[in-house]
Design a protein around this motif. Sequence first.
Motif, PDB file in Angstrom:
ATOM      1  N   GLU A 180       0.834  -1.206   0.000  1.00  0.00           N
ATOM      2  CA  GLU A 180       0.000   0.000   0.000  1.00  0.00           C
ATOM      3  C   GLU A 180       0.864   1.250   0.000  1.00  0.00           C
ATOM      4  O   GLU A 180       0.529   2.254  -0.648  1.00  0.00           O
ATOM      5  N   VAL A 181       1.974   1.228   0.715  1.00  0.00           N
ATOM      6  CA  VAL A 181       2.891   2.368   0.695  1.00  0.00           C
ATOM      7  C   VAL A 181       3.475   2.544  -0.703  1.00  0.00           C
ATOM      8  O   VAL A 181       3.576   3.659  -1.224  1.00  0.00           O
ATOM      9  N   ALA A 182       3.838   1.430  -1.342  1.00  0.00           N
ATOM     10  CA  ALA A 182       4.413   1.495  -2.685  1.00  0.00           C
ATOM     11  C   ALA A 182       3.419   2.069  -3.690  1.00  0.00           C
ATOM     12  O   ALA A 182       3.769   2.926  -4.507  1.00  0.00           O
ATOM     13  N   VAL A 183       2.180   1.608  -3.622  1.00  0.00           N
ATOM     14  CA  VAL A 183       1.161   2.078  -4.567  1.00  0.00           C
ATOM     15  C   VAL A 183       0.783   3.529  -4.287  1.00  0.00           C
ATOM     16  O   VAL A 183       0.660   4.344  -5.216  1.00  0.00           O
ATOM     17  N   ALA A 184       0.612   3.878  -3.021  1.00  0.00           N
ATOM     18  CA  ALA A 184       0.261   5.260  -2.676  1.00  0.00           C
ATOM     19  C   ALA A 184       1.356   6.220  -3.128  1.00  0.00           C
ATOM     20  O   ALA A 184       1.068   7.315  -3.636  1.00  0.00           O
ATOM     21  N   SER A 185       2.623   5.843  -2.977  1.00  0.00           N
ATOM     22  CA  SER A 185       3.736   6.691  -3.411  1.00  0.00           C
ATOM     23  C   SER A 185       3.691   6.926  -4.918  1.00  0.00           C
ATOM     24  O   SER A 185       3.868   8.057  -5.392  1.00  0.00           O
ATOM     25  N   ALA A 186       3.447   5.860  -5.659  1.00  0.00           N
ATOM     26  CA  ALA A 186       3.392   5.981  -7.117  1.00  0.00           C
ATOM     27  C   ALA A 186       2.235   6.856  -7.561  1.00  0.00           C
ATOM     28  O   ALA A 186       2.350   7.624  -8.516  1.00  0.00           O
ATOM     29  N   ARG A 187       1.108   6.756  -6.869  1.00  0.00           N
ATOM     30  CA  ARG A 187      -0.053   7.563  -7.244  1.00  0.00           C
ATOM     31  C   ARG A 187       0.159   9.033  -6.892  1.00  0.00           C
ATOM     32  O   ARG A 187      -0.304   9.914  -7.603  1.00  0.00           O
ATOM     33  N   LEU A 188       0.862   9.293  -5.803  1.00  0.00           N
ATOM     34  CA  LEU A 188       1.100  10.679  -5.393  1.00  0.00           C
ATOM     35  C   LEU A 188       2.219  11.345  -6.187  1.00  0.00           C
ATOM     36  O   LEU A 188       2.110  12.505  -6.590  1.00  0.00           O
ATOM     37  N   TRP A 189       3.329  10.596  -6.400  1.00  0.00           N
ATOM     38  CA  TRP A 189       4.545  11.226  -6.917  1.00  0.00           C
ATOM     39  C   TRP A 189       5.117  10.554  -8.150  1.00  0.00           C
ATOM     40  O   TRP A 189       6.137  10.999  -8.674  1.00  0.00           O
ATOM     41  N   GLN A 190       4.526   9.459  -8.609  1.00  0.00           N
ATOM     42  CA  GLN A 190       5.002   8.710  -9.771  1.00  0.00           C
ATOM     43  C   GLN A 190       6.369   8.064  -9.551  1.00  0.00           C
ATOM     44  O   GLN A 190       7.059   7.691 -10.497  1.00  0.00           O
ATOM     45  N   HIS A 191       6.785   7.936  -8.295  1.00  0.00           N
ATOM     46  CA  HIS A 191       8.002   7.194  -7.971  1.00  0.00           C
ATOM     47  C   HIS A 191       7.939   6.790  -6.508  1.00  0.00           C
ATOM     48  O   HIS A 191       6.939   7.031  -5.842  1.00  0.00           O
ATOM     49  N   SER A 192       9.010   6.215  -5.998  1.00  0.00           N
ATOM     50  CA  SER A 192       8.991   5.663  -4.646  1.00  0.00           C
ATOM     51  C   SER A 192       9.049   6.739  -3.571  1.00  0.00           C
ATOM     52  O   SER A 192       9.417   7.899  -3.833  1.00  0.00           O
ATOM     53  N   PHE A 193       8.702   6.332  -2.350  1.00  0.00           N
ATOM     54  CA  PHE A 193       8.771   7.214  -1.188  1.00  0.00           C
ATOM     55  C   PHE A 193      10.192   7.749  -1.017  1.00  0.00           C
ATOM     56  O   PHE A 193      10.412   8.951  -0.825  1.00  0.00           O
ATOM     57  N   SER A 194      11.194   6.862  -1.087  1.00  0.00           N
ATOM     58  CA  SER A 194      12.591   7.270  -0.895  1.00  0.00           C
ATOM     59  C   SER A 194      13.026   8.269  -1.954  1.00  0.00           C
ATOM     60  O   SER A 194      13.737   9.235  -1.650  1.00  0.00           O
ATOM     61  N   SER A 195      12.602   8.041  -3.194  1.00  0.00           N
ATOM     62  CA  SER A 195      12.974   8.961  -4.272  1.00  0.00           C
ATOM     63  C   SER A 195      12.369  10.344  -4.041  1.00  0.00           C
ATOM     64  O   SER A 195      13.031  11.371  -4.263  1.00  0.00           O
ATOM     65  N   GLU A 196      11.122  10.380  -3.581  1.00  0.00           N
ATOM     66  CA  GLU A 196      10.476  11.669  -3.314  1.00  0.00           C
ATOM     67  C   GLU A 196      11.136  12.372  -2.125  1.00  0.00           C
ATOM     68  O   GLU A 196      11.327  13.590  -2.137  1.00  0.00           O
ATOM     69  N   ARG A 197      11.494  11.596  -1.106  1.00  0.00           N
ATOM     70  CA  ARG A 197      12.199  12.188   0.038  1.00  0.00           C
ATOM     71  C   ARG A 197      13.505  12.831  -0.408  1.00  0.00           C
ATOM     72  O   ARG A 197      13.807  13.991  -0.067  1.00  0.00           O
TER      73      ARG A 197
END
Length: 256
Positions: A180-197
Amino acid sequence: MTETARTLRQVIGEGVRRVREAAGDVRQEDVAMAARRHGLAWARSRVAQLERGEKALPAEELALLPSILTEACRRPIGLSALIDPDAVVSLSSSVVVDGRTFAATLAGTAPEFPFSMQTSPSTDLRIGDQIGPGVVEALPAPYVKVGPHWMQGFSVQQLVQNTGETEVLVARRLGVPLVEVAVASARLWQHSFSSERDRRVTAIPDVSPHRLSALRGRVTRKLTEEIRAEINSWDGGDDASASATEGQPDPEAPAN
């Protein structure tokens, strides 16, 4: 799944009856006798209750059941053999899984996706079905439902493969599956949580080295709340999208 869901005890009970009858001359009393030789105080009536799905087996008796049936039926019988692959098994009020997936898990093969995630095959065909002059030899990847979002299974796999320790800790902090974290990250930012951070941290100019750790922590906490809001918004939602782009540990410390 169109078949009516049954409890696990019902599915296993039907499996016990099926393998016993398939063995030919094996009676319920024979199964009870084998159980007694395994140290269980079973009578024929206990086997009858088991086959009717009227009483759940304690974990210890469930662990002994394959050995009991192997002795009574005079052939090797694994626990997974008791699960009808076409059965619909209700494991809880919110988790229903097909027998084929559950049997594979009992046989030692981990499910591709968590039981709590619904899956739907891309076709009603099965391997071995005749199609014109040919035979079906492989099937497309299934669709997987993450929250309200139906996605192609390989897309979900790719998103999870792109996660790391940070995403694992965020999932623990929020009490949700990693997927769910992986999918939510992709929907919000089009990449992973770590990449957005990392993108947000590097976008801030002139950060001294001694302030970098604190900044990463603040950004991580902010992103975690954005993920929480996104996942919470899925409750009662509906989305037919086919892909995501189309005391717990604090996640702020690790870096990928």
